[in-house]
Design an enzyme around this catalytic site. Structure first.
Site, PDB file in Angstrom:
ATOM      1  N   TYR A 146       0.810  -1.138   0.059  1.00  0.00           N
ATOM      2  CA  TYR A 146       0.189   0.031  -0.044  1.00  0.00           C
ATOM      3  C   TYR A 146       0.961   1.232   0.145  1.00  0.00           C
ATOM      4  O   TYR A 146       1.545   1.276   0.661  1.00  0.00           O
ATOM      5  CB  TYR A 146      -0.977  -0.010   1.251  1.00  0.00           C
ATOM      6  CG  TYR A 146      -1.687   1.157   1.578  1.00  0.00           C
ATOM      7  CD1 TYR A 146      -2.880   1.441   0.354  1.00  0.00           C
ATOM      8  CD2 TYR A 146      -1.586   2.061   2.502  1.00  0.00           C
ATOM      9  CE1 TYR A 146      -3.581   2.537   0.642  1.00  0.00           C
ATOM     10  CE2 TYR A 146      -2.411   3.106   2.528  1.00  0.00           C
ATOM     11  CZ  TYR A 146      -3.584   3.463   1.689  1.00  0.00           C
ATOM     12  OH  TYR A 146      -4.136   4.619   1.648  1.00  0.00           O
ATOM     13  N   ASP A 241       9.279   2.689  -0.415  1.00  0.00           N
ATOM     14  CA  ASP A 241       8.254   3.262   0.401  1.00  0.00           C
ATOM     15  C   ASP A 241       8.308   2.623   1.928  1.00  0.00           C
ATOM     16  O   ASP A 241       8.223   1.922   2.352  1.00  0.00           O
ATOM     17  CB  ASP A 241       6.801   2.772  -0.088  1.00  0.00           C
ATOM     18  CG  ASP A 241       5.622   3.650   0.809  1.00  0.00           C
ATOM     19  OD1 ASP A 241       6.174   4.178   2.045  1.00  0.00           O
ATOM     20  OD2 ASP A 241       4.709   3.463   0.450  1.00  0.00           O
ATOM     21  N   LYS A 274       4.574   8.545   8.877  1.00  0.00           N
ATOM     22  CA  LYS A 274       4.296   8.100  10.258  1.00  0.00           C
ATOM     23  C   LYS A 274       5.342   8.468  11.348  1.00  0.00           C
ATOM     24  O   LYS A 274       5.060   9.423  11.959  1.00  0.00           O
ATOM     25  CB  LYS A 274       4.237   6.362  10.155  1.00  0.00           C
ATOM     26  CG  LYS A 274       3.036   6.227   8.979  1.00  0.00           C
ATOM     27  CD  LYS A 274       2.609   4.682   9.149  1.00  0.00           C
ATOM     28  CE  LYS A 274       1.211   4.687   8.404  1.00  0.00           C
ATOM     29  NZ  LYS A 274       1.219   3.831   7.246  1.00  0.00           N
TER      30      LYS A 274
HETATM   31  C1  LIG Z   1       0.445   4.337   5.934  1.00  0.00           C
HETATM   32  C2  LIG Z   1       1.020   4.184   4.663  1.00  0.00           C
HETATM   33  C3  LIG Z   1       1.146   5.126   3.478  1.00  0.00           C
HETATM   34  C4  LIG Z   1       0.180   6.284   3.440  1.00  0.00           C
HETATM   35  O1  LIG Z   1       0.220   7.112   4.554  1.00  0.00           O
HETATM   36  P1  LIG Z   1      -0.734   8.094   4.925  1.00  0.00           P
HETATM   37  O2  LIG Z   1      -0.343   9.190   5.764  1.00  0.00           O
HETATM   38  O3  LIG Z   1      -1.819   7.175   5.532  1.00  0.00           O
HETATM   39  O4  LIG Z   1      -1.426   8.834   3.717  1.00  0.00           O
HETATM   40  C5  LIG Z   1       1.929   4.910   2.538  1.00  0.00           C
HETATM   41  N1  LIG Z   1       2.716   3.835   2.301  1.00  0.00           N
HETATM   42  C6  LIG Z   1       2.820   2.990   3.250  1.00  0.00           C
HETATM   43  C7  LIG Z   1       3.840   1.981   3.166  1.00  0.00           C
HETATM   44  C8  LIG Z   1       2.087   3.078   4.530  1.00  0.00           C
HETATM   45  O5  LIG Z   1       2.203   2.193   5.564  1.00  0.00           O
END
Ligand SMILES: *Cc1c(COP(=O)(O)O)cnc(C)c1O
Length: 436
Positions: A146, A241, A274
């Site tokens: 994601y 990511d 995060k």
């Molecule tokens: C949480 C998450 C996102 C999205 O971040 P948001 O602040 O919720 O938009 C993107 N990539 C990864 C791997 C994530 O865990």
């Protein structure tokens, strides 16, 4: 407690009147597991209290950011100071510079970073940057990873091998998804095939190095090595990511772990979020100077944000990074997480329950499967009904894990040995009921 005296029920009813599904992010609604979401009243350290005053040990930690636990005194102090100086200016501040310097020092594959307000925004901007810097259209993503909810990323695999994807959300035109190639995680054959067919048109390969959005699945070292080699050979950018793994699995993120296993390994662009905001809306993307200077106002790739680098968020992020950079922080955190995972594994096996688990730093995952899965397809073979019984059993005993079997879990520095012991005692009781 009868429904009429249950404040969570009452609030959820009110919420559903005015907020679609009663929540501002879907997984919070408990749809996968059923039941009523807990409305959080306040939190402290490893715990939060719901609207009924019921206390829970929190293994979500806002889905990762709360690595210090809730309300760490140094972070609260930094935020309180920052608030007095002003909420937002739409003009540069010293703290943005400090945060950028701190991030680049801790994640040295980046020369420069741009701060944004969410992981979605960071991942979306990283893709635009990769496309702008390479002059190419296509991107590779993996099923089960994601990267936020930008249109081009809400895509599932198409019908054939290494073909273009189909939208997973209404409102995403197929044309927007047609440049996204969706492959199976850890599948070398599909990876080779995608580059063989489309290599010259691939702008970037985006990957969660340890996928935290299909519970917890590591990219194998040979797979990651091949991702790097194929990107190099075909002139595509490797985008890591690390919104979830950054400052969560290790101080240098997952890339520091792959860097140890693969000589000279580095991603081209890194996406963070995060933990870097410590619970405030803050995310970032960064990479080598030559790529980052493609961004406006220096280069032709447009990207902007009214609240980007927000002074309160940067204060919260800086104070958080200062704490986690202290010597030994990750050793202690990893040992605590490992003790949870080992304890759960032992208890489940002694009840004869299929169980596998993995962890790194302060992130963990477990499956009601005999072996750790390598991809999304296998993750989804888990017994959902059984997981739901486990989830609700733990919840009733004051232990709050993610309300879906495809989510990772998080331990913070505020979780004590006693919290872990309490959790294991609850798990022992619940596992006994699952045996049947
Ligand atoms: C949480 C998450 C996102 C999205 O971040 P948001 O602040 O919720 O938009 C993107 N990539 C990864 C791997 C994530 O865990």
């Amino acid at each position: 407690m009868t429904p009429s005296t249950d404040r969570n029920v009452e609030l959820f009813e009110r919420a559903r009147e005015r907020i679609p599904g009663g929540v501002n992010s879907p997984v919070r609604a408990f749809r996968a597991v059923g039941g009523t979401p807990r409305f959080v009243q306040r939190a402290e350290g490893a715990w939060f209290w719901d609207a009924n005053g019921q206390r829970y040990i929190d293994y979500i930690g806002s889905w990762g950011p709360m690595i210090l636990g809730h309300g760490h005194p140094a972070v609260v102090e930094a935020v309180q100071q920052a608030v007095l100086d002003g909420f937002s200016f739409g003009a540069p501040t010293e703290r943005e510079v400090q945060l950028a310097e701190t991030i680049v020092k801790l994640v040295p594959t980046m020369d420069m970073v741009r701060l944004v307000s969410s992981g979605t925004e960071a991942a979306m901007s990283a893709i635009r940057l990769a496309r702008g810097a390479t002059g190419r259209k296509h991107l590779i993503k993996f099923e089960g990873c994601y990267h936020g909810h930008a249109d081009a990323l809400l895509v599932k695999a198409g019908s054939g091998l290494a073909t273009f994807g189909n939208p997973t959300s209404a409102g995403v035109p197929p044309e927007v998804a047609q440049h996204t190639i969706v492959l199976e995680y850890n599948n070398l054959e599909q990876l080779e095939e995608a580059f063989a067919r489309h290599g010259a048109d691939i702008a970037c390969l985006m990957i969660e190095p340890i996928a935290g959005n299909m519970n917890f699945v590591r990219a194998t070292v040979p797979f990651m090595r091949r991702c790097r080699e194929l990107c190099d050979r075909h002139g595509a950018l490797l985008v890591f990511d690390e919104v979830m793994t950054g400052f969560r699995v290790a101080l240098g993120g997952a890339q520091s772990l792959y860097g140890r296993a693969i000589p000279g390994f580095r991603p081209d662009i890194t996406v963070l979020g995060k933990v870097i905001g410590g619970g405030m809306p803050l995310a970032a993307f960064g990479g080598p100077r030559a790529i980052m200077e493609q961004l406006a106002p220096l280069g032709p790739v447009y990207q902007a944000g009214t609240l980007s680098g927000n002074p309160i968020a940067t204060a919260c992020g800086l104070a958080t990074l200062e704490q986690i950079a202290q010597p030994g922080f990750y050793d202690t955190l990893a040992a605590r997480t490992q003790s949870l995972v080992d304890g759960l594994s032992l208890l489940a096996r002694s009840e004869g329950i299929d169980f596998s688990a993995d962890c790194e730093g302060g992130m963990f995952g477990f499956f009601l499967l005999p072996e750790l899965p390598q991809n999304y397809r296998t993750v989804m073979t888990s017994d959902g009904a059984r997981f739901n019984r486990l989830f609700h059993g733990l919840l009733e005993r004051g232990v709050y894990i993610a309300p879906a079997l495809y989510e990772a879990g998080f331990v913070s520095a505020a979780h004590t040995d006693e919290d872990i012991a309490t959790t294991l005692e609850a798990a022992r009781e619940v596992f006994a009921t699952l045996r049947a």
